[in-house]
Design an enzyme around this catalytic site. Structure first.
Site, PDB file in Angstrom:
ATOM      1  N   ASP A   1      39.809  35.036  30.104  1.00  0.00           N
ATOM      2  CA  ASP A   1      39.279  33.873  31.089  1.00  0.00           C
ATOM      3  C   ASP A   1      39.240  32.734  30.433  1.00  0.00           C
ATOM      4  O   ASP A   1      39.028  32.680  29.210  1.00  0.00           O
ATOM      5  CB  ASP A   1      38.114  34.383  31.733  1.00  0.00           C
ATOM      6  CG  ASP A   1      37.817  33.600  33.103  1.00  0.00           C
ATOM      7  OD1 ASP A   1      38.985  32.861  33.496  1.00  0.00           O
ATOM      8  OD2 ASP A   1      36.938  33.568  33.654  1.00  0.00           O
TER       9      ASP A   1
ATOM     10  N   ASN B   1      45.376  37.331  41.600  1.00  0.00           N
ATOM     11  CA  ASN B   1      46.082  36.286  41.143  1.00  0.00           C
ATOM     12  C   ASN B   1      47.349  35.979  41.935  1.00  0.00           C
ATOM     13  O   ASN B   1      47.762  34.708  41.701  1.00  0.00           O
ATOM     14  CB  ASN B   1      46.366  36.412  39.561  1.00  0.00           C
ATOM     15  CG  ASN B   1      45.241  36.445  38.769  1.00  0.00           C
ATOM     16  OD1 ASN B   1      45.258  37.049  37.571  1.00  0.00           O
ATOM     17  ND2 ASN B   1      44.134  35.716  39.065  1.00  0.00           N
TER      18      ASN B   1
HETATM   19  C1  FPP Z   1      42.299  33.598  33.584  1.00  0.00           C
HETATM   20  O1  FPP Z   1      42.078  32.171  32.992  1.00  0.00           O
HETATM   21  C2  FPP Z   1      43.625  33.841  32.974  1.00  0.00           C
HETATM   22  C3  FPP Z   1      44.630  34.563  33.588  1.00  0.00           C
HETATM   23  C4  FPP Z   1      44.509  34.628  35.211  1.00  0.00           C
HETATM   24  C5  FPP Z   1      45.761  34.883  33.074  1.00  0.00           C
HETATM   25  C6  FPP Z   1      45.622  35.434  31.769  1.00  0.00           C
HETATM   26  C7  FPP Z   1      46.943  35.694  31.179  1.00  0.00           C
HETATM   27  C8  FPP Z   1      47.226  35.357  29.900  1.00  0.00           C
HETATM   28  C9  FPP Z   1      46.187  35.128  28.807  1.00  0.00           C
HETATM   29  C10 FPP Z   1      48.698  35.421  29.405  1.00  0.00           C
HETATM   30  C11 FPP Z   1      49.276  36.729  29.613  1.00  0.00           C
HETATM   31  C12 FPP Z   1      50.699  36.712  29.352  1.00  0.00           C
HETATM   32  C13 FPP Z   1      51.408  37.677  29.111  1.00  0.00           C
HETATM   33  C14 FPP Z   1      52.626  37.520  29.153  1.00  0.00           C
HETATM   34  C15 FPP Z   1      50.935  39.092  28.850  1.00  0.00           C
HETATM   35  P1  FPP Z   1      42.173  30.961  33.966  1.00  0.00           P
HETATM   36  O2  FPP Z   1      43.530  30.675  34.255  1.00  0.00           O
HETATM   37  O3  FPP Z   1      41.708  31.511  35.468  1.00  0.00           O
HETATM   38  O4  FPP Z   1      41.179  30.168  33.366  1.00  0.00           O
HETATM   39  P2  FPP Z   1      39.949  29.286  34.296  1.00  0.00           P
HETATM   40  O5  FPP Z   1      39.222  30.089  34.828  1.00  0.00           O
HETATM   41  O6  FPP Z   1      39.594  28.253  33.121  1.00  0.00           O
HETATM   42  O7  FPP Z   1      40.812  28.533  35.318  1.00  0.00           O
END
Ligand code: FPP
Length: 227
Positions: A10, A58
Site C-alpha cells: 500500500d 481496484n
Molecule cells: C496500493 O497503493 C497499491 C495498489 C492498489 C497497486 C499495487 C501495485 C503495484 C505495487 C504494482 C504492481 C505491478 C505489477 C506489474 C505486479 P495505493 O495506490 O492505494 O496507495 P495510496 O493508498 O497511497 O493511494
C-alpha cells in the site's frame, strides 16, 4: 521460520503525491520494488511471497489508473523475466485472472510457464484478487465437483482455494500504516502474524523487510493453544 510471506503493497499513491508525481509514477516505482523484495525474501530463506498487486475492488478506480496498472503487468513480466530466471524465481498468480485484459493474461501465462521449474522462491501475484471472491469461487467449484458436498471439512475446503499447494502465510506485512486486511487472503491469514510498516511501498526495502522478520521472530505463535 517464515515459509510464506504475504504483503499488502500500500501507499504508492501517497508516495507519489509527496513527490509531486502522478499516481501512475507511484505504481511504477512500486513495481520496481518487487524484484528487490523478492530477492531479499529469498536470501532470508522465504519460500513463497504473495503480493497483493490488484484487488477485485481496484477495478472501481479511475479507468486511466486501471489501464496503467494493467499495462504494467506485461511490462513487468517482460522486463523482469531475465532476473527471475537468474535468481530462481517461479512466478504464479492467484485471483480472477480471467478478468484481466488479454495482453496482461498472455504475458503472465508466458512468464509463469517459463519460470515453472525455478525453485529458489515462488513469487505469487494476487491479481483481480479478493478473499471473499476466492471463498465464493471455492464454494462454486465444490458444488460442481464434490460428490457429497454435505461432508465438507476445512481440509476439503482448502483444496478448492486458488493455491492449495502453498502453505498459509506465517507473516503478513502491510505498508503505509493502515491496520486492515482489505479482503486479502481471508481464509489463509487466519493464524498469520501481522506487521504494519509506516513506509510507503516504494520505500519499503530489504532493511525494512529484515525489521519485520525480526519482529516476527519475537512473536509467540500459539495457534489458539496453551504452550
Ligand atoms: C496500493 O497503493 C497499491 C495498489 C492498489 C497497486 C499495487 C501495485 C503495484 C505495487 C504494482 C504492481 C505491478 C505489477 C506489474 C505486479 P495505493 O495506490 O492505494 O496507495 P495510496 O493508498 O497511497 O493511494
Amino acid at each position: 521460520m517464515i515459509r510464506h510471506l504475504a504483503i499488502i503493497m500500500d501507499g504508492n499513491g501517497r508516495w507519489a503525491q509527496q513527490r509531486g508525481l502522478s499516481r501512475s509514477e507511484g505504481h511504477r516505482a512500486g513495481a520496481q520494488r518487487i524484484s528487490d523484495i523478492t530477492e531479499a525474501a529469498a536470501q532470508l530463506g522465504i519460500e513463497y511471497l504473495t503480493l497483493y498487486a490488484f484487488s477485485t475492488e481496484n477495478w472501481k478506480r479511475p479507468i486511466a489508473e486501471v489501464t496503467f496498472l494493467m499495462n504494467l503487468i506485461p511490462e513487468f513480466c517482460r522486463n523482469k523475466l531475465p532476473d527471475m530466471m537468474k535468481n530462481g524465481v517461479r512466478l504464479r498468480t492467484v485471483g480472477r485472472t480471467d478478468d484481466l485484459p488479454a495482453a496482461s493474461k498472455a504475458a503472465l501465462l508466458d512468464a509463469v510457464e517459463k519460470t515453472r521449474d525455478n525453485r529458489k522462491i515462488t513469487l505469487n501475484l494476487a491479481l483481480s484478487y479478493g478473499g471473499r471472491a476466492e471463498i465464493v469461487d471455492a464454494v462454486n467449484r465444490i458444488l460442481r465437483e464434490e460428490k457429497k458436498p454435505e461432508k465438507i471439512t476445512e481440509e476439503t475446503f482448502a483444496r478448492y482455494l486458488y493455491a492449495p499447494d502453498i502453505p498459509d502465510p506465517d507473516l503478513m506485512i502491510r505498508t503505509s500504516g493502515e491496520m486492515r486486511l482489505s479482503n486479502f487472503l481471508l481464509w489463509e491469514l487466519s493464524y498469520a502474524e501481522l506487521f504494519v510498516s509506516d513506509l510507503h511501498w516504494p520505500d519499503f526495502d530489504a532493511a525494512a523487510l529484515k525489521e519485520a522478520v525480526s519482529a516476527y521472530e519475537t512473536r509467540d505463535r500459539r495457534f489458539g493453544k496453551v504452550k
